[in-house]
Structures are given as structure tokens and as C-alpha cells.
Design a protein around this motif. Sequence first.
Motif, PDB file in Angstrom:
ATOM      1  N   LEU A  56       0.833  -1.207   0.000  1.00  0.00           N
ATOM      2  CA  LEU A  56       0.000   0.000   0.000  1.00  0.00           C
ATOM      3  C   LEU A  56       0.867   1.255   0.000  1.00  0.00           C
ATOM      4  CD1 LEU A  56      -2.870   1.361   0.512  1.00  0.00           C
ATOM      5  CD2 LEU A  56      -2.262   1.230   2.930  1.00  0.00           C
ATOM      6  N   LEU A  57       1.855   1.292   0.893  1.00  0.00           N
ATOM      7  CA  LEU A  57       2.695   2.476   1.023  1.00  0.00           C
ATOM      8  C   LEU A  57       3.667   2.621  -0.138  1.00  0.00           C
ATOM      9  CD1 LEU A  57       3.437   2.284   4.845  1.00  0.00           C
ATOM     10  CD2 LEU A  57       1.893   3.877   3.688  1.00  0.00           C
ATOM     11  N   ALA A  58       4.152   1.495  -0.661  1.00  0.00           N
ATOM     12  CA  ALA A  58       5.094   1.552  -1.783  1.00  0.00           C
ATOM     13  C   ALA A  58       4.475   2.214  -3.004  1.00  0.00           C
ATOM     14  CB  ALA A  58       5.579   0.143  -2.128  1.00  0.00           C
ATOM     15  N   ASP A  59       3.171   2.054  -3.161  1.00  0.00           N
ATOM     16  CA  ASP A  59       2.485   2.708  -4.287  1.00  0.00           C
ATOM     17  C   ASP A  59       2.630   4.221  -4.217  1.00  0.00           C
ATOM     18  OD1 ASP A  59       1.673   0.325  -5.378  1.00  0.00           O
ATOM     19  OD2 ASP A  59      -0.332   0.370  -4.491  1.00  0.00           O
ATOM     20  N   HIS A  60       2.899   4.744  -3.019  1.00  0.00           N
ATOM     21  CA  HIS A  60       3.068   6.184  -2.824  1.00  0.00           C
ATOM     22  C   HIS A  60       4.506   6.542  -2.448  1.00  0.00           C
ATOM     23  CE1 HIS A  60      -1.322   6.841  -2.898  1.00  0.00           C
ATOM     24  NE2 HIS A  60      -1.370   5.653  -2.334  1.00  0.00           N
ATOM     25  N   GLU A  61       5.410   5.561  -2.619  1.00  0.00           N
ATOM     26  CA  GLU A  61       6.841   5.739  -2.327  1.00  0.00           C
ATOM     27  C   GLU A  61       7.082   6.109  -0.861  1.00  0.00           C
ATOM     28  OE1 GLU A  61       8.206   8.533  -5.276  1.00  0.00           O
ATOM     29  OE2 GLU A  61       8.368   6.974  -6.806  1.00  0.00           O
ATOM     30  N   TYR A  62       6.357   5.411   0.014  1.00  0.00           N
ATOM     31  CA  TYR A  62       6.521   5.562   1.461  1.00  0.00           C
ATOM     32  C   TYR A  62       6.875   4.205   2.059  1.00  0.00           C
ATOM     33  CZ  TYR A  62       5.076  10.338   2.691  1.00  0.00           C
ATOM     34  OH  TYR A  62       5.024  11.704   2.884  1.00  0.00           O
TER      35      TYR A  62
END
Length: 203
Positions: A56-62
Motif C-alpha cells: 500500500l505504502l510503496a504505491d506512494h513511495e513511502y
Amino acid sequence: MTEETDDAGTGDQYASDDTGDLPPDVVAEAERLTHLAREAVDDAAATAYREERAVLLADHEYTARIREDDTRNVLVLYPEEWVEDGLVQVEEIEDTDRGVERPLDGPGEADDWDEIDAHNRAIVERVEAEHGDVHGANAAAFADFMGNHYARPLESATDDEIAEFLTEYYPRNAWPSDRERDAVEKSVRLALDVGESVTGPAR
């Protein structure tokens, strides 16, 4: 896959109510998955929740870390660019507002978070069924606030906590429509009434 702890020190360093570069619903879902991982009865389930959060976070580079303070654990969400070889490069951070912190242990019984969340979601469903989508959406935001920030049933909210929700959390995190914003105070009253009808007065 074990939970990674934050190596950037202790204390509130990043935004506690804002959501950085992340949409509020992504932050709320990251919190939910973190709580589920902490409550999981076996390592495989906990790993699955953490992996879902990572995607989930990787999709937003987090990316996510858990900071262990003296009195509580805190979910910290970082932009991936802040992390090098698994370490947060504190000295390279220019805009700390892009980081997001969410306490995982509140004044309530955080160990019972899943039960509390289910209770609050049932109230939200009843508010929506009886009073419509606008009040339901606001009740859901209130449930997120009370569950994720205080780990307590929403009907137990104090006057100060309700004021915090209305003046700080809601404008920054809920992304309300005009209709929702105009109705939010009534929505909170409706949610409290429904909650108290289930459990009795809690305030």
C-alpha cells in the motif's frame, strides 16, 4: 518478516495530524493494518498484514517503521527517499512535514483494538442506515479518530477529544465535502447517541 523499528530517535518529530504526501485514507488503512498485525494470533498472519501495508505504502513511495518510546509505540511513515540501507538519514531531511506519525498505544485499552474497531464500525453502519451517507461518512471519520488515536469506543469521547476531532483531525484528515462539513457536529452527536444506546452513557 518482523516489524522494523524506527532508528531516528525518540520524541514527536513528524506531523501528528497531517498526512504528508499520503492521502488520508492510505494513512488510515496503514494504521488499521498495523493494528491487525499487532493483534494477529500467529506470525504468518502478522507478516501478511505488514506485507499488505508495505505494498500500500510503496504505491506512494513511502515506508513504515515502529518507534518504541518510553510510554507508547508510534507508527511512523517515511518517504522511501529518506531511508538508505535500512537507516533513516535524519540529517538529510529538509521537510519533516512529509513524515507522518500515529500513536499505536493510546490512553485506552490498545490491546483490544480489534474489538473496539468492530464496535465503532457497527455504530457507523447504524448511523449511515438510519441517517444517510453524509452522517455515515462523518461518523466513520470520528470512528477512525477515536480508534486510531485513543483506542477507545467512540461514545467514550470526552468534550476535549470531540473538540480535537472537530477542530484539528477532521479538517486535516477527513477531506469532507461541503455537505459533510456542514453536518459534522450533528453527525458526532448522532454517533454518540447510537453508541450510548448500545452501551449506556460513557462520558
